[in-house]
Design a protein around this motif. Structure first.
Motif, mmCIF file in Angstrom:
data_model
loop_
_atom_site.group_PDB
_atom_site.id
_atom_site.type_symbol
_atom_site.label_atom_id
_atom_site.label_comp_id
_atom_site.label_asym_id
_atom_site.label_seq_id
_atom_site.Cartn_x
_atom_site.Cartn_y
_atom_site.Cartn_z
ATOM 1 N N ALA A 169 0.774 3.306 -6.430
ATOM 2 C CA ALA A 169 0.923 2.740 -5.085
ATOM 3 C C ALA A 169 -0.073 3.308 -4.078
ATOM 4 C CB ALA A 169 2.342 2.967 -4.574
ATOM 5 N N ASN A 170 -0.715 2.381 -3.351
ATOM 6 C CA ASN A 170 -1.438 2.707 -2.130
ATOM 7 C C ASN A 170 -0.482 2.492 -0.950
ATOM 8 O OD1 ASN A 170 -1.214 -0.069 -2.181
ATOM 9 N ND2 ASN A 170 -3.419 -0.457 -2.213
ATOM 10 N N SER A 171 -1.000 2.326 0.261
ATOM 11 C CA SER A 171 -0.109 2.120 1.409
ATOM 12 C C SER A 171 0.804 0.922 1.196
ATOM 13 C CB SER A 171 -0.930 1.898 2.690
ATOM 14 O OG SER A 171 -1.660 3.045 3.038
ATOM 15 N N ALA A 172 0.220 -0.203 0.778
ATOM 16 C CA ALA A 172 1.018 -1.414 0.565
ATOM 17 C C ALA A 172 2.022 -1.216 -0.551
ATOM 18 C CB ALA A 172 0.096 -2.591 0.257
ATOM 19 N N ASP B 35 -7.502 0.888 -15.960
ATOM 20 C CA ASP B 35 -7.685 -0.369 -15.239
ATOM 21 C C ASP B 35 -6.615 -1.371 -15.649
ATOM 22 O OD1 ASP B 35 -8.822 -2.494 -13.773
ATOM 23 O OD2 ASP B 35 -9.862 -3.183 -15.578
ATOM 24 N N THR B 36 -5.849 -1.856 -14.675
ATOM 25 C CA THR B 36 -4.794 -2.829 -14.976
ATOM 26 C C THR B 36 -5.136 -4.219 -14.445
ATOM 27 O OG1 THR B 36 -3.619 -2.081 -12.977
ATOM 28 C CG2 THR B 36 -2.941 -1.126 -15.100
ATOM 29 N N CYS C 233 -4.018 -6.548 -5.077
ATOM 30 C CA CYS C 233 -3.510 -7.508 -4.091
ATOM 31 C C CYS C 233 -2.299 -6.976 -3.333
ATOM 32 C CB CYS C 233 -3.147 -8.829 -4.786
ATOM 33 S SG CYS C 233 -4.517 -9.585 -5.671
ATOM 34 N N GLY C 234 -2.247 -5.664 -3.130
ATOM 35 C CA GLY C 234 -1.081 -5.073 -2.478
ATOM 36 C C GLY C 234 -0.831 -5.594 -1.082
ATOM 37 N N SER C 235 -1.884 -5.992 -0.367
ATOM 38 C CA SER C 235 -1.692 -6.475 0.990
ATOM 39 C C SER C 235 -0.963 -7.812 1.039
ATOM 40 C CB SER C 235 -3.045 -6.610 1.707
ATOM 41 O OG SER C 235 -3.874 -7.541 1.031
ATOM 42 N N THR C 236 -0.811 -8.453 -0.133
ATOM 43 C CA THR C 236 -0.068 -9.711 -0.253
ATOM 44 C C THR C 236 1.026 -9.509 -1.296
ATOM 45 O OG1 THR C 236 -2.163 -10.859 0.161
ATOM 46 C CG2 THR C 236 -0.318 -12.206 -0.576
ATOM 47 N N ALA D 262 3.633 -10.940 -2.392
ATOM 48 C CA ALA D 262 4.095 -12.034 -3.248
ATOM 49 C C ALA D 262 3.063 -12.452 -4.288
ATOM 50 C CB ALA D 262 4.466 -13.243 -2.384
ATOM 51 N N HIS D 263 1.873 -11.913 -4.221
ATOM 52 C CA HIS D 263 0.839 -12.308 -5.180
ATOM 53 C C HIS D 263 1.261 -11.893 -6.591
ATOM 54 C CE1 HIS D 263 -3.021 -12.907 -7.098
ATOM 55 N NE2 HIS D 263 -3.507 -13.408 -5.957
ATOM 56 N N PRO D 264 1.178 -12.791 -7.576
ATOM 57 C CA PRO D 264 1.629 -12.459 -8.933
ATOM 58 C C PRO D 264 0.841 -11.331 -9.583
ATOM 59 C CG PRO D 264 0.499 -14.590 -8.887
ATOM 60 C CD PRO D 264 0.742 -14.203 -7.462
ATOM 61 N N MET D 265 -0.347 -11.044 -9.066
ATOM 62 C CA MET D 265 -1.147 -9.956 -9.633
ATOM 63 C C MET D 265 -0.420 -8.619 -9.527
ATOM 64 S SD MET D 265 -4.053 -9.395 -11.109
ATOM 65 C CE MET D 265 -5.307 -8.151 -11.406
ATOM 66 N N ASN D 266 0.355 -8.418 -8.487
ATOM 67 C CA ASN D 266 1.070 -7.152 -8.317
ATOM 68 C C ASN D 266 2.039 -6.913 -9.470
ATOM 69 O OD1 ASN D 266 -0.090 -6.383 -5.758
ATOM 70 N ND2 ASN D 266 1.127 -8.019 -4.838
ATOM 71 N N ARG D 267 2.831 -7.908 -9.798
ATOM 72 C CA ARG D 267 3.785 -7.765 -10.900
ATOM 73 C C ARG D 267 3.058 -7.579 -12.233
ATOM 74 N NH1 ARG D 267 8.421 -5.759 -12.179
ATOM 75 N NH2 ARG D 267 9.044 -6.440 -10.079
#
Length: 380
Positions: free
Chosen positions: A208-211, A140-141, A177-180, A182-187
């Protein structure tokens, strides 16, 4: 007279038709696979009956396109998929349910171990068998659903007594938050995943999922797991959807009637006719997956359908078995009793309908009902 048990499968007996374009599913997988320039494998998420379009048929189409690894949610989905794809690698995202391990092993199904309890059970079996048995480990990240915490993962992977002969076939995590993009959660998730998995370069990794695929190579690692994009859904909210539409839902017109100005339409009298209207009643509703939340009222517009290139807005409340549409401006020749109206498909994107229903296209696709005539093209 025929028995009440006699099945009637003529198209005439259905209120609508659901057409699944299997070639589009294969084409979408090929497009996503082509974005992997770092040698990553493109797998496929095929859970929830392949997002509502049919697991067996979608699985065969994806396999024919070159997909070799599949992800489902629960063991029953895995066992069904194994019957149609005997050589595929199959992972169960919901992990190892109590009392199921021997069936996973017997059918060569790989659990995604998402807790220390599951990891201990699986490694105990590996030690008893004195051999490695393939399974993934979920770390879990930050989404705080399934998965070992980073500290648990690091400690477990360094504990030879715990692991025994077990070496994960995959280490994975999941973007919140892959669908967004620019969301800082991705980084944050990317950096944490890289950090906790770096000591184990010999184990394949997947984030990676689709996003995540569309967000670029740094998210790809060794294996990607597209889902919604395979089925024509929109993976990233802020970008045009380049995937081919897969599902087309058409509902049958039962009747067309006049609605005088000022009268109300549907349950709850929530919408009034602001002019003299023509109203088409079609044989599909929320029991068929056309969500009630996309209803229309005097306060807010609802969803819409398309009839021969003409937009037909929903009028009033979507009910269980029928929807009323404003066809005032649709030519009369297109409104014949029994004619089919496009409720979802190339001209009515699931993501557009989802916006009216304040949800996501995932829910539309996975809610598609069983009362439609189901047609696969090309037929298999």
């Amino acid at each position: 007279m025929p028995s009440s048990q006699t099945p009637f499968h003529s198209p005439d007996f259905y209120g609508g038709r659901l057409t699944i374009d299997l070639a589009a599913i294969a084409a979408n997988w090929t497009v996503l696979n082509g974005k992997l320039d770092g040698g990553a494998e493109c797998a496929a998420a095929i859970k929830a009956d392949a997002y509502g379009v049919g697991q067996e048929q979608a699985g065969r189409a994806l396999s024919g396109a070159g997909c070799r690894t599949f992800f489902v949610a629960v063991p029953t989905e895995a066992f069904d998929l194994r019957m149609s794809l005997p050589d595929a690698v199959i992972y169960v995202l919901d992990g190892l349910f109590p009392g199921t391990a021997e069936h996973f092993i017997q059918h060569d199904i790989r659990p995604v171990l998402g807790s220390l309890c599951e990891l201990r059970e699986w490694t105990g079996i590996c030690k008893s068998a004195e051999k490695n048995l393939d399974a993934a480990v979920h770390v879990d990240t930050g989404i705080h659903r399934l998965g070992l915490s980073p500290a648990e993962f690091s400690a477990a992977m360094s504990d030879a007594d715990l692991l025994g002969p077990f070496v994960p076939s995959l280490v994975m995590s999941h973007l919140a938050c892959g669908s967004t993009p620019a969301h800082p959660m991705n980084r944050r998730q990317l950096d944490l995943f890289q950090e906790v998995t770096a000591p184990f370069p010999h184990i394949p990794r997947s984030l990676a999922n689709s996003a995540g695929i569309l967000m670029g190579p740094e998210y790809h690692f060794d294996l990607v797991r597209p889902g919604i994009a395979l089925y024509g859904g929109k993976a990233i909210d802020s970008e045009p959807n380049a995937m081919k539409p897969v599902a087309r839902v058409e509902a049958r017109i039962m009747m067309v009637r006049d609605v005088p100005e000022g009268d109300t339409i549907g349950y709850g009298a929530r919408q009034s006719a602001t002019r003299r209207l023509r109203n088409a009643v079609v044989a599909a509703g929320y029991a068929d997956g056309l969500l009630r939340r996309a209803s229309s009222s005097d306060e807010r517009p609802g969803g819409f359908a398309m009839i021969g290139g003409y937009r037909a807005p929903v009028l009033g409340c979507i009910s269980m078995d029928m929807i009323t549409l404003d066809v005032t401006d649709v030519p009369e020749e297109l409104l014949k009793r029994g004619a089919l109206v496009e409720m979802l498909g190339p001209s009515v994107a699931a993501s557009d309908l989802a916006a009216y229903a304040e949800t996501i296209d995932y829910e539309y696709l996975t809610s598609l009902g069983r009362r439609f005539e189901r047609v696969y093209a090309p037929l298999i």
